[in-house]
Design a protein around this motif. Structure first.
Motif, mmCIF file in Angstrom:
data_model
loop_
_atom_site.group_PDB
_atom_site.id
_atom_site.type_symbol
_atom_site.label_atom_id
_atom_site.label_comp_id
_atom_site.label_asym_id
_atom_site.label_seq_id
_atom_site.Cartn_x
_atom_site.Cartn_y
_atom_site.Cartn_z
ATOM 1 N N VAL A 20 2.382 31.841 20.186
ATOM 2 C CA VAL A 20 3.663 31.997 19.479
ATOM 3 C C VAL A 20 3.571 32.771 18.163
ATOM 4 C CG1 VAL A 20 4.833 29.999 20.486
ATOM 5 C CG2 VAL A 20 3.420 29.669 18.485
ATOM 6 N N LEU A 21 2.487 32.525 17.420
ATOM 7 C CA LEU A 21 2.406 33.092 16.061
ATOM 8 C C LEU A 21 2.534 34.623 16.034
ATOM 9 C CD1 LEU A 21 2.214 31.410 13.545
ATOM 10 C CD2 LEU A 21 -0.213 32.029 13.371
ATOM 11 N N PHE A 27 6.193 35.879 16.143
ATOM 12 C CA PHE A 27 6.993 35.783 14.917
ATOM 13 C C PHE A 27 6.505 36.786 13.874
ATOM 14 C CE2 PHE A 27 7.625 31.502 16.797
ATOM 15 C CZ PHE A 27 8.986 31.621 17.013
ATOM 16 N N LEU A 28 5.171 37.013 13.829
ATOM 17 C CA LEU A 28 4.643 38.004 12.882
ATOM 18 C C LEU A 28 5.156 39.398 13.235
ATOM 19 C CD1 LEU A 28 0.940 36.820 12.407
ATOM 20 C CD2 LEU A 28 2.824 36.674 10.771
ATOM 21 N N ALA A 29 5.192 39.707 14.546
ATOM 22 C CA ALA A 29 5.679 41.028 14.971
ATOM 23 C C ALA A 29 7.165 41.167 14.665
ATOM 24 C CB ALA A 29 5.417 41.221 16.458
ATOM 25 N N GLU A 30 7.939 40.061 14.807
ATOM 26 C CA GLU A 30 9.364 40.093 14.483
ATOM 27 C C GLU A 30 9.568 40.392 12.998
ATOM 28 O OE1 GLU A 30 12.432 39.369 16.532
ATOM 29 O OE2 GLU A 30 10.885 40.219 17.814
ATOM 30 N N VAL A 48 -0.809 42.359 23.383
ATOM 31 C CA VAL A 48 -2.068 41.695 23.753
ATOM 32 C C VAL A 48 -1.885 40.177 23.732
ATOM 33 C CG1 VAL A 48 -4.441 41.257 23.002
ATOM 34 C CG2 VAL A 48 -3.553 43.583 22.988
ATOM 35 N N PHE A 49 -1.348 39.661 22.610
ATOM 36 C CA PHE A 49 -1.189 38.202 22.506
ATOM 37 C C PHE A 49 -0.097 37.687 23.445
ATOM 38 C CE2 PHE A 49 -3.292 38.966 18.358
ATOM 39 C CZ PHE A 49 -4.392 38.154 18.589
ATOM 40 N N MET A 90 9.790 31.451 23.107
ATOM 41 C CA MET A 90 8.981 31.234 21.899
ATOM 42 C C MET A 90 9.403 29.965 21.158
ATOM 43 S SD MET A 90 6.607 33.313 21.775
ATOM 44 C CE MET A 90 6.570 33.152 23.493
ATOM 45 N N ILE A 91 10.714 29.681 21.169
ATOM 46 C CA ILE A 91 11.171 28.438 20.515
ATOM 47 C C ILE A 91 10.627 27.238 21.296
ATOM 48 C CG2 ILE A 91 13.212 27.022 19.985
ATOM 49 C CD1 ILE A 91 14.651 29.720 19.359
ATOM 50 N N GLY A 92 10.690 27.322 22.634
ATOM 51 C CA GLY A 92 10.176 26.234 23.478
ATOM 52 C C GLY A 92 8.683 26.023 23.249
ATOM 53 N N LEU A 93 7.912 27.110 23.247
ATOM 54 C CA LEU A 93 6.458 26.973 23.084
ATOM 55 C C LEU A 93 6.098 26.541 21.652
ATOM 56 C CD1 LEU A 93 5.037 29.953 25.219
ATOM 57 C CD2 LEU A 93 5.418 27.583 25.880
#
Ligand code: CMP
Length: 378
Positions: free
Chosen positions: A98-99, A102-105, A116-117, A54-57
């Motif tokens: 990616v978004l 982070f929202l799920a985190e 799904v995402f 996720m950091i890479g993307l």
């Protein structure tokens, strides 16, 4: 300056591979995360890997946006350009990769949405493959025949499920109690899946069922064949267009009219060469000639090699004089070339004598340069 537009640089290929790798890894973590009895990509290891991807993307998302803003046309507002990019197809794919993570985190998104995402990260690969674009243009081009096929399929489904409802409802009310219920049987039969969970039991019902299955084989194959033909045509069209663009880069073809360009485009083949590749060997029989779209080649006939670059051609002497090759031609850099086979060459210069004459003049000049070298005293 040399146009190397057709070849991505080594760094670009490396970056592309890295991003595709991260997107695939991110998808794999999400997919394997749903397996019940633990795999290596679950728990803290999976979580750690997902954070890295996720950091890479996210960095890719920022770099892509930065790239469109920095290289915008003069006079355009940076914000407008960014908004157009970020809410376009690829910008949205980058963002949705990616978004949601982070929202799920932050516990602002339900887990199911994260899955799904997470799986949709696979779409990041679309930026580097023409697949989605090709499907889109095939669907657009073939929309009329596809609409007709969908209409016929809907008609068949509706009529077969109504017929079976009328014939079977008395003896088989659990399966054919209503038209919507019979539709499940129709879809499964017409698509030739035939799960066998719902079957007619009356003789008339079986007869109608058999007819429906036979019609299904013919009619439901229609959209697949429309798409297959559409795909083949689209690929041919794209190949033709890319050769057309290359033909436009060769000044030698500048004087041709549209019809002649179309005819030469269908005769030319694209080939690539790596530095050091021998394209023509002195003394060989000539079977084709070459046009350089981009790159450098060196022509060796004894003395100091002659370098040919973008837009120039070689290999014409053997074809014009029906003689062995007069020099050895080697690629000096990565090259993109167009080749014209010997028979097509003769047909083409017969149809365009002006081009034939110009080519013969160049060949004559090259031959006299070779003679000078063989006999330097003269
Ligand atoms: P051909 O003899 O078919 O194969 C070798 C090719 O090298 C030749 O055609 C020409 O196209 C090219 N060639 C030969 N001599 C020269 C030269 N002096 N300058 C540029 N190209 C040449």
């Amino acid at each position: 300056m040399l146009d190397r537009g057709h070849f991505p640089s080594r760094k670009a290929v490396l970056y592309r591979t890295l991003i595709c790798g991260l997107a695939l890894l991110g998808t794999a973590v999400e997919v394997l995360g749903t397996v019940q009895d633990g795999t290596i990509l679950q728990g803290p290891i999976g979580h750690g890997v997902e954070w890295v991807t996720m950091i890479g993307l996210s960095l890719d998302l920022i770099l892509q946006a930065w790239n469109v803003v920095v290289f915008r046309h003069p006079g355009e507002s940076g914000f407008t350009v960014w908004r157009r990019h970020q809410f376009g197809l690829f910008g949205l794919i980058d963002m949705l990769a990616v978004l949601p993570f982070f929202l799920a985190e932050l516990e602002a998104l339900p887990e199911d949405w994260r899955t799904v995402f997470g799986v949709m990260r696979f779409l990041k690969l679309a930026r580097y493959s023409p697949a989605l674009e090709t499907v889109g243009s095939v669907l657009r081009r073939e929309s009329r025949p596809l609409q007709s096929a969908v209409f016929i399929m809907a008609l068949l489904m509706l009529s077969s499920s109504t017929a079976l409802f009328l014939v079977e409802r008395g003896v088989n009310p659990r399966s054919f109690g209503s038209i919507p219920q019979s539709m499940w049987w129709s879809v499964v039969t017409l698509t030739t899946l035939g799960y066998g969970d719902v079957v007619p039991i009356s003789n008339l019902g079986k007869l109608l069922g058999g007819m429906t299955a036979l019609l299904g084989v013919g009619m439901f194959a229609l959209p697949a064949s429309i798409m297959a033909t559409g795909f083949a045509e689209e690929v041919k069209r794209r190949d033709f267009l890319s050769v057309w663009h290359m033909v436009a880069k060769v000044p030698f073809f500048a004087g041709l009219d549209a019809e002649q360009i179309a005819s030469i485009t269908s005769l030319l083949r694209v080939v690539s060469a790596a530095p050091g590749d021998v394209l023509i060997r002195e003394g060989d029989i000539g079977d084709r000639m070459y046009f350089i779209v981009n790159g450098l080649v060196s022509v060796d006939f004894g003395g100091k090699p002659v370098v040919l670059k973008d837009g120039e051609f070689f290999g014409e002497i053997a074809l014009l004089h029906n003689s062995p090759r007069t020099a050895t031609v080697t690629a000096r850099s990565r090259c993109q070339l167009l080749t014209l086979a010997v028979q097509d060459f003769h047909d083409f210069i017969q149809g365009s004598p002006r081009i034939g004459e110009a080519m013969a003049r160049t060949a004559q000049q090259r031959l006299s340069e070779q003679e000078h070298l063989e006999d330097p005293v003269l």
